[in-house]
Enzyme design. Sequence first.
Site: not given
Length: 277
Positions: A92, A119, A161, A176
């Site tokens: 994150p 963590e 993709r 897209d």
Amino acid sequence: MRLDVVTIFPEYLEPLNVSLVGKARARGQLNVHVHELRTWAYDRHNTVDDTPYGGGPGMVMKTEPWGEALDSVLADGYETGSRAPALIVPTPSGRPFTQELAVELSGRPWLIFAPARYEGIDRRVTDEYAARMPVYEVSIGDYVLAGGEAAVLVVTEAVARLLPGVLGNAESHRDDSFAPGAMAGLLEGPVYTKPPLWRGRDIPDVLLSGHHGKIARWRRDEALKRTAANRPDLIERCDPKGLDKKDREMLSILGWAPDPDGEPYGRFWRRPEGMEQ
Ligand code: ADE
């Protein structure tokens, strides 16, 4: 393209056998290896984590199993130059994973994923491998998952993709959301298919008109509406040079106006309530 994933939950990567990525593997377009990190943990409990230096909650993944695991993966075919691998560390705290980054990664021959639990991984591991190869710390969004495996699936699918021949129709990614090109910076609008009437709901007449110019304009207006509603930040960031007269009219109807102080000049901002068009 070759993909290696080192994880304490190999079964979490089972979806790599399914659908688009699974088919790309079956066709030999993707060469995927999933490795169990605990293979490289030698104590009785196959320990891969320990308490953080400096104190605090949670556990940190240890250097030794990661170092040995990554050395072992690299020993199997390591090359420098254009065939060199890149290490992807989902976290994150990483840089946002975007379509642009997916395109960049799709041009690399070999991606090695190091998804962490707990963590995170002892910093020295990323520092060590950054000396040998590009390391991408990536976040798939502003929320905290229990581990990086779900992020590996997300990145893998977005990258796979884009590989030549993986999608049936090479045009499929042209429109897209987030793809570069005419609709750059706008979200894709709604789409419809048969039947023309469902539960009393019909489809916009323009889509049946056969008039390509009008259809393109309608799609563009819908893209502007959806982007203004769901991602006003994209309208604010959008370069006004890419907006034609009709785009400006639609944005004005939606309550946006060019900002005379914007950089570049005329960037759109949301007109404050009560301000005339
Ligand atoms: N690991 C935990 N949360 C994550 C996130 N948002 N993106 C990437 N990896 C993660």
